[in-house]
Write a protein that holds these residues in place. Structure first.
Motif, short mmCIF file in Angstrom:
data_model
loop_
_atom_site.label_atom_id
_atom_site.label_comp_id
_atom_site.label_asym_id
_atom_site.label_seq_id
_atom_site.Cartn_x
_atom_site.Cartn_y
_atom_site.Cartn_z
N PHE A 230 -2.95 -15.16 -5.95
CA PHE A 230 -4.25 -14.81 -5.42
C PHE A 230 -5.22 -14.59 -6.57
CE2 PHE A 230 -6.75 -11.74 -2.70
CZ PHE A 230 -7.01 -12.64 -1.71
N PRO B 267 -16.43 0.85 5.24
CA PRO B 267 -15.61 0.32 6.35
C PRO B 267 -14.25 1.02 6.48
CG PRO B 267 -16.55 -1.49 5.08
CD PRO B 267 -16.83 -0.23 4.31
N CYS C 260 -8.50 -2.31 -4.06
CA CYS C 260 -8.38 -3.44 -3.12
C CYS C 260 -8.13 -4.78 -3.82
CB CYS C 260 -9.65 -3.54 -2.29
SG CYS C 260 -9.60 -4.92 -1.15
N ALA D 107 -5.63 -6.50 6.60
CA ALA D 107 -6.56 -5.99 5.57
C ALA D 107 -7.52 -7.09 5.16
CB ALA D 107 -5.78 -5.51 4.36
N LEU E 45 -21.35 -0.86 1.45
CA LEU E 45 -19.99 -0.32 1.27
C LEU E 45 -20.03 1.18 1.00
CD1 LEU E 45 -18.51 -3.23 -0.85
CD2 LEU E 45 -17.42 -2.30 1.19
N GLY F 223 -11.54 1.68 -2.74
CA GLY F 223 -10.51 2.53 -3.33
C GLY F 223 -10.68 2.59 -4.84
N LEU G 93 -17.72 -4.97 7.21
CA LEU G 93 -18.76 -4.96 6.17
C LEU G 93 -19.97 -5.78 6.61
CD1 LEU G 93 -19.97 -4.39 3.41
CD2 LEU G 93 -18.57 -6.22 2.45
N VAL H 128 0.81 -1.23 0.00
CA VAL H 128 0.00 0.00 0.00
C VAL H 128 0.83 1.26 0.00
CG1 VAL H 128 -2.34 -0.27 0.91
CG2 VAL H 128 -0.41 -0.40 2.47
N HIS I 13 5.53 -0.99 -7.19
CA HIS I 13 4.18 -1.44 -6.87
C HIS I 13 3.70 -2.48 -7.88
CE1 HIS I 13 -0.24 -1.33 -7.25
NE2 HIS I 13 -0.18 -1.43 -5.95
C1 HEM Z 1 -6.40 -2.07 -0.55
C2 HEM Z 1 -10.82 -1.69 1.45
C3 HEM Z 1 -10.96 -6.53 2.03
C4 HEM Z 1 -6.27 -6.74 0.84
C5 HEM Z 1 -7.62 -1.56 -0.12
C6 HEM Z 1 -8.03 -0.19 -0.26
C7 HEM Z 1 -9.25 -0.09 0.32
C8 HEM Z 1 -9.62 -1.40 0.81
C9 HEM Z 1 -10.09 1.18 0.45
C10 HEM Z 1 -7.25 0.92 -0.98
C11 HEM Z 1 -6.11 1.48 -0.14
C12 HEM Z 1 -5.44 2.67 -0.79
O1 HEM Z 1 -5.77 3.07 -1.92
O2 HEM Z 1 -4.56 3.25 -0.13
C13 HEM Z 1 -11.24 -2.97 1.77
C14 HEM Z 1 -12.56 -3.30 2.26
C15 HEM Z 1 -12.61 -4.66 2.41
C16 HEM Z 1 -11.30 -5.19 2.03
C17 HEM Z 1 -13.67 -2.29 2.54
C18 HEM Z 1 -13.72 -5.55 2.89
C19 HEM Z 1 -14.98 -5.25 2.84
C20 HEM Z 1 -9.71 -7.02 1.74
C21 HEM Z 1 -9.32 -8.41 1.77
C22 HEM Z 1 -7.98 -8.46 1.47
C23 HEM Z 1 -7.55 -7.11 1.20
C24 HEM Z 1 -10.25 -9.58 2.09
C25 HEM Z 1 -7.00 -9.61 1.37
C26 HEM Z 1 -7.24 -10.80 1.26
C27 HEM Z 1 -5.92 -5.50 0.35
C28 HEM Z 1 -4.59 -5.18 -0.13
C29 HEM Z 1 -4.63 -3.84 -0.53
C30 HEM Z 1 -5.98 -3.36 -0.28
C31 HEM Z 1 -3.38 -6.11 -0.20
C32 HEM Z 1 -3.47 -3.02 -1.13
C33 HEM Z 1 -3.51 -3.11 -2.62
C34 HEM Z 1 -2.44 -2.26 -3.30
O3 HEM Z 1 -1.82 -1.42 -2.63
O4 HEM Z 1 -2.19 -2.46 -4.51
N1 HEM Z 1 -8.61 -2.29 0.51
N2 HEM Z 1 -10.51 -4.12 1.65
N3 HEM Z 1 -8.62 -6.26 1.37
N4 HEM Z 1 -6.73 -4.39 0.25
FE1 HEM Z 1 -8.66 -4.29 0.84
#
Ligand code: HEM
Length: 396
Positions: free
Chosen positions: A99, A282, A346, A236, A277, A340, A244, A81, A88
């Motif tokens: 994945f 969240p 995400c 995350a 959402l 995002g 959620l 992130v 990246h």
């Molecule tokens: C990135 C929300 C579930 C892994 C993000 C970001 C958001 C987000 C808003 C963007 C962050 C940014 O732009 O700085 C959510 C919400 C979820 C959820 C609301 C559930 C309702 C998950 C799950 C996983 C996950 C289940 C992993 C198995 C990640 C990862 C990133 C990310 C690794 C970084 C991606 C990157 O930087 O390229 N998430 N997330 N998230 N999320 Fe989720």
């Protein structure tokens, strides 16, 4: 702007309720779309178009938060992130390979099995805590299995995550001191490091083992990078889904007609989840660091500033959504920013959607009526997230 103004404009706590949060974000969108928050020492953006643009323009809105927050230090190394291209892209490609959509789809039978098992344990009770009994254990079990971590340790994980989420990095009434926060993060790191070392010697099937053997441009990730990455995926990967699901239950309790519709037509569940959402986002904000000066709505955000991008406020912007305060489970299109946008969109969105859909389908089927005991609900007192820590419910 005076200190008095800043107090008036200071963010309400989510514990004050959704309407207060919505009113505040409307006022910020209308009157202060680009605002410097002294308490956070961060600029803030609120309008949909601005928040969208900032996520898409990664040359100007960089994710290298370590450049403006040196205290992140080693804790951020290897964390996707806070990376910009080209690093990246390399790391994202690497994780995406481990994945895949197929991996995620393949988890459906296991998600169903865990949900049925958890709900069987409470089906005869007069009341139970939906968080402890379903919305926490389900995603933590799924992500632990995916990463290859022992599920038995989930109480340890919960304490560690709970301690961190109970603290907003600016609020004075925070439960945790800096020392306690750092101690909690170090505890989580050393837990993860122990596992990484074991898995280096004896690789297993999980994602951590894949990260250990994977190469980015001929180089392997070192232990610190793997630990940080695993910690990020782990945190995350579960607590957000916990939020959620809890937020969905709260929304349906407030809108009983929607709950009736969903029981009658479970095909509406995916679009209802998207609306949750949007309305109870969240992850309420993301952060970026400006690489250059940015002129916006008559103000200049200097280069090297920390900027909070308010997903919650963008998701309620009347410039983008008709009747934004209405909870409409059939809203279509619903281009909310809850996951995002842009290159950091995400990674876990397909998993979060699948888990939540299966869990909600089974919950609604097994409990023809379920009432939230509203006086006993505990909301996290942290403006960065919107979710419940305790959600007592009673089958009517
Ligand atoms: C990135 C929300 C579930 C892994 C993000 C970001 C958001 C987000 C808003 C963007 C962050 C940014 O732009 O700085 C959510 C919400 C979820 C959820 C609301 C559930 C309702 C998950 C799950 C996983 C996950 C289940 C992993 C198995 C990640 C990862 C990133 C990310 C690794 C970084 C991606 C990157 O930087 O390229 N998430 N997330 N998230 N999320 Fe989720």
């Amino acid at each position: 702007m005076t200190t008095q103004d800043n107090l008036v404009l200071s963010t309400p706590s989510p514990t004050e309720g959704l309407p207060a949060f919505r009113d505040w974000s409307r006022r910020m969108r209308d009157e202060h779309p680009v605002h410097f928050d002294e308490a956070r020492n961060a600029w803030q953006l609120f309008r949909y178009d601005d928040v969208m643009r900032a996520h898409q323009d990664h040359n100007v809105f960089s994710s290298r938060l370590d450049k403006v927050m040196p205290e992140i230090g080693d804790l951020g190394r290897g964390s996707i992130v806070i990376m910009d291209p080209p690093q990246h892209r390399k790391v994202r490609t690497l994780v995406s390979q481990a994945f895949t959509p197929r991996t995620v789809r393949g988890l459906a039978p296991r998600i169903t099995e865990i949900t049925e098992e958890l709900l069987s344990a409470v089906v005869d009770r007069d009341r139970f805590d939906l968080v402890s009994d379903l919305t926490y254990p389900l995603p933590v079990t799924v992500i632990s299995e995916l990463l290859g971590l022992p599920v038995e340790d989930r109480e340890f994980f919960r304490r560690s995550i709970d301690a961190r989420l109970s603290r907003d990095f600016v609020r004075v009434e925070d439960a945790l001191t800096d020392e306690e926060l750092i101690a909690s993060m170090e505890e989580a790191n050393s837990y993860m490091l122990d596992h990484v070392r074991v898995l280096r010697r004896q690789p297993g099937e999980g994602l951590i083992s894949k990260l250990i053997t994977a190469e980015v441009d001929g180089e392997k990730l070192d232990d610190v990078e793997i630990v940080n990455f695993a910690n990020l995926l782990f945190a995350a990967g579960h607590i957000t889904t916990t939020m959620l699901l809890g937020n969905t239950m709260l929304s349906l309790d407030e809108h009983p007609a929607a709950a009736v519709e969903l029981r009658a037509d479970p095909d509406l569940i995916p679009s209802a989840l998207e609306e949750v959402l949007r309305t109870r986002t969240p992850v309420s904000m993301t952060f970026r660091a400006t690489a250059t000066d940015v002129d916006l709505h008559g103000r200049t955000i200097p280069a090297n500033s920390l900027v909070a991008l308010w997903l919650f406020a963008a998701n309620h912007d009347e410039r983008q959504f008709g009747e934004p305060d209405t909870f409409d489970i059939r809203r279509d299109p619903n281009p909310h920013l809850g996951f995002g946008q842009g290159i950091h969109f995400c990674l876990g969105a397909p998993l979060a959607r699948l888990e939540s859909k299966i869990a909600l389908e089974i919950l609604l089927r097994r409990f023809p009526e379920l009432r939230v005991l509203r006086d006993e609900v505990e909301i996290y007192p942290n403006t960065r997230i919107i979710g419940t820590r305790r959600l007592p419910v009673a089958p009517r």
